[in-house]
Design a protein around this motif. Structure first.
Motif, mmCIF file in Angstrom:
data_model
loop_
_atom_site.group_PDB
_atom_site.id
_atom_site.type_symbol
_atom_site.label_atom_id
_atom_site.label_comp_id
_atom_site.label_asym_id
_atom_site.label_seq_id
_atom_site.Cartn_x
_atom_site.Cartn_y
_atom_site.Cartn_z
ATOM 1 N N HIS A 1 0.841 -1.205 0.000
ATOM 2 C CA HIS A 1 0.000 0.000 0.000
ATOM 3 C C HIS A 1 0.878 1.257 0.000
ATOM 4 C CE1 HIS A 1 -3.686 -2.251 0.626
ATOM 5 N NE2 HIS A 1 -4.345 -1.124 0.579
ATOM 6 N N CYS A 2 1.945 1.219 0.786
ATOM 7 C CA CYS A 2 2.841 2.392 0.837
ATOM 8 C C CYS A 2 3.489 2.632 -0.525
ATOM 9 C CB CYS A 2 3.933 2.185 1.890
ATOM 10 S SG CYS A 2 3.304 2.304 3.554
ATOM 11 N N LYS A 3 3.926 1.553 -1.178
ATOM 12 C CA LYS A 3 4.554 1.690 -2.505
ATOM 13 C C LYS A 3 3.574 2.350 -3.478
ATOM 14 C CE LYS A 3 7.663 -2.276 -2.858
ATOM 15 N NZ LYS A 3 7.702 -3.605 -3.501
ATOM 16 N N ASN A 4 2.331 1.873 -3.441
ATOM 17 C CA ASN A 4 1.318 2.444 -4.333
ATOM 18 C C ASN A 4 1.090 3.919 -4.025
ATOM 19 O OD1 ASN A 4 0.938 0.060 -5.639
ATOM 20 N ND2 ASN A 4 -0.879 -0.536 -4.481
ATOM 21 N N ARG A 5 1.036 4.248 -2.724
ATOM 22 C CA ARG A 5 0.787 5.647 -2.367
ATOM 23 C C ARG A 5 1.974 6.529 -2.778
ATOM 24 N NH1 ARG A 5 -3.097 8.393 0.866
ATOM 25 N NH2 ARG A 5 -4.272 6.514 0.412
ATOM 26 N N LEU B 1 1.588 9.674 -5.092
ATOM 27 C CA LEU B 1 2.015 11.005 -4.664
ATOM 28 C C LEU B 1 3.033 11.600 -5.636
ATOM 29 C CD1 LEU B 1 2.364 10.469 -0.802
ATOM 30 C CD2 LEU B 1 0.607 11.791 -1.987
ATOM 31 N N ALA B 2 3.917 10.737 -6.148
ATOM 32 C CA ALA B 2 4.921 11.218 -7.099
ATOM 33 C C ALA B 2 4.248 11.707 -8.379
ATOM 34 C CB ALA B 2 5.924 10.112 -7.401
ATOM 35 N N ARG B 3 3.227 10.928 -8.847
ATOM 36 C CA ARG B 3 2.501 11.327 -10.054
ATOM 37 C C ARG B 3 1.767 12.652 -9.825
ATOM 38 N NH1 ARG B 3 0.783 5.927 -10.668
ATOM 39 N NH2 ARG B 3 -1.223 6.452 -9.761
ATOM 40 N N ARG C 1 2.309 16.187 -11.655
ATOM 41 C CA ARG C 1 1.215 16.884 -12.312
ATOM 42 C C ARG C 1 1.088 18.316 -11.766
ATOM 43 N NH1 ARG C 1 -3.086 13.355 -11.281
ATOM 44 N NH2 ARG C 1 -3.718 14.717 -9.586
ATOM 45 N N ASP C 2 1.165 18.440 -10.429
ATOM 46 C CA ASP C 2 1.085 19.769 -9.809
ATOM 47 C C ASP C 2 2.220 20.660 -10.306
ATOM 48 O OD1 ASP C 2 -1.062 18.839 -8.484
ATOM 49 O OD2 ASP C 2 -0.098 18.682 -6.510
ATOM 50 N N ARG C 3 3.408 20.044 -10.425
ATOM 51 C CA ARG C 3 4.572 20.812 -10.867
ATOM 52 C C ARG C 3 4.382 21.281 -12.308
ATOM 53 N NH1 ARG C 3 9.984 17.611 -11.040
ATOM 54 N NH2 ARG C 3 8.894 16.808 -12.839
ATOM 55 N N ASP C 4 3.840 20.366 -13.134
ATOM 56 C CA ASP C 4 3.592 20.750 -14.526
ATOM 57 C C ASP C 4 2.603 21.913 -14.606
ATOM 58 O OD1 ASP C 4 5.273 18.815 -15.325
ATOM 59 O OD2 ASP C 4 3.716 17.361 -15.909
ATOM 60 N N GLU C 5 1.541 21.813 -13.767
ATOM 61 C CA GLU C 5 0.549 22.893 -13.766
ATOM 62 C C GLU C 5 1.179 24.195 -13.300
ATOM 63 O OE1 GLU C 5 -2.796 21.544 -11.503
ATOM 64 O OE2 GLU C 5 -3.278 20.012 -13.001
ATOM 65 N N GLY D 1 10.849 14.144 -7.154
ATOM 66 C CA GLY D 1 9.901 13.090 -6.820
ATOM 67 C C GLY D 1 9.096 13.193 -5.528
ATOM 68 N N MET D 2 9.667 12.813 -4.382
ATOM 69 C CA MET D 2 8.895 12.753 -3.142
ATOM 70 C C MET D 2 8.744 14.134 -2.512
ATOM 71 S SD MET D 2 7.555 10.054 -2.137
ATOM 72 C CE MET D 2 7.408 10.390 -0.394
ATOM 73 N N PRO D 3 7.620 14.303 -1.787
ATOM 74 C CA PRO D 3 7.416 15.591 -1.163
ATOM 75 C C PRO D 3 8.317 15.776 0.064
ATOM 76 C CG PRO D 3 5.605 14.115 -0.654
ATOM 77 C CD PRO D 3 6.521 13.388 -1.572
#
Lengths: 192, 145
Positions: free
Chosen positions: A79-83, A87-89, A93-97, A111-113
């Motif tokens: 579950h952590c890997k998926n999250r 979060l990275a995606r 996306r936020d960075r692109d916006e 990548g990670m916050p």
């Protein structure tokens, strides 16, 4: 072991009290794994909840070939890997916006916050926790997993192999590389 | 020990540093350490990380995060909310829809219907009213007085 069997049987019978007992017994460890993997309390709480819900929903598929806790931690790690991926995606996306809106001026993050380092960081209390959190967070996902499971949760190499589905040699080498990286990052805060 | 893959070297040397390597392998490792630069370098790193590891590990373990107090209630409430209170309590057929059993029942049902149609003289599921009637049973041979 028979207590665990009886708890599993009650879980399969959809006994709410058994579910509460299960959560009570494992919540701190599961939450701590999630927190150390994700580096964020609210994400950790959310993922830890999802872990218990998933375990409860799929309890019938647990074949009792391994320890229940090993299976539970495996679900937690997945579950952590998926999250982390999600979060990275989302971060990308936020960075692109942000790049689109600001013409690319503010977009230099990775990548990670991970929060921006602050100056004047003391060695104790909350600030030491921040230093550790950031050091663990800055590790690659594959290195972070083994450090969290081995050095924080003190699981055996065999259990880590089962949880991560990796061979013994890979776990040991990842652990060594993770510790090297961690040592490098924490060197100035250590006494030895 | 024939391979020089770095992962294998690290795994072997980790066991050596932790003292869990069998005596025969230990001698082999010591021979490698005396001659091979890669083995020497990794051994040096492992000894260094082992020294600092206890301190780092101690710091991390001392800061274990307990789950929030309300965690158990929260997760139980989430389950109740998502399932509209129906999640707990055994379902009639268990948790999974027994698709295979339903398929078998459906196939058997179709076969039965097919057989009835095949053997029917009316070509439908309706009974042939005349079937099985003997000539004498429908016509009164001796009229009532």
């Amino acid at each position: 072991m028979s207590e665990e069997r009886s708890l599993l049987r009650r879980l399969r019978d959809r006994d709410e009290r058994a579910f509460r007992e299960l959560v009570q017994a494992h919540r701190d460890r599961v939450y701590n794994i999630c927190y150390r993997m994700l580096g964020n309390r609210s994400e950790a709480e959310d993922v830890a909840q999802e872990v218990f819900i998933a375990v409860f929903k799929t309890i019938d598929s647990f074949r009792e070939e391994s320890k229940f806790s090993t299976w539970l931690y495996r679900v937690a790690v997945n579950h952590c890997k998926n999250r982390i991926k999600y979060l990275a995606r989302r971060h990308d996306r936020d960075r692109d916006e942000l790049d689109e809106n600001s013409g690319g001026i503010n977009g230099a993050t990775t990548g990670m916050p991970v929060r921006a380092p602050q100056p004047d960081r003391a060695l104790e209390g909350i600030q030491m926790e921040e230093v550790l959190r950031e050091a663990v967070n800055s590790l690659d996902e594959e290195h972070r997993i083994v450090v969290v499971l081995r050095d924080i949760e003190e699981l055996s190499i065999e259990e880590i192999c089962e949880i991560t589905d990796l061979p013994d040699g890979t776990v040991k080498s990842r652990l060594h590389r993770a510790r090297l990286a961690l040592r490098k990052k924490l060197q100035k805060h250590m006494t030895s | 020990m024939t391979t020089d893959n770095e992962d294998d070297i690290i795994a072997t040397l980790s066991d050596y540093v932790e003292g869990t390597l069998p005596a025969a392998k230990k001698t082999e490792v010591e021979a490698k350490l005396a001659t091979d630069a890669t083995w020497k370098r990794i051994h040096g790193e492992l000894v260094e990380t082992t020294k600092s590891h206890d301190e780092i590990s101690g710091l991390l373990k001392a800061r274990k995060e307990p789950a929030p107090e309300s965690f158990t209630n929260d997760v139980t409430a989430t389950i109740h909310k998502r399932s509209a209170g129906l999640f707990f309590g055994r379902r009639t057929f268990g948790d999974r829809v027994p698709f295979s059993a339903l398929l078998v029942v459906a196939v058997i049902g179709l076969l039965v219907i097919g057989y009835i149609l095949w053997s029917s003289q009316t070509g439908s599921l309706k009974m042939d009213k005349r079937r099985g009637e003997t000539p004498g049973s429908s016509i009164e041979v001796v009229p009532k007085p």
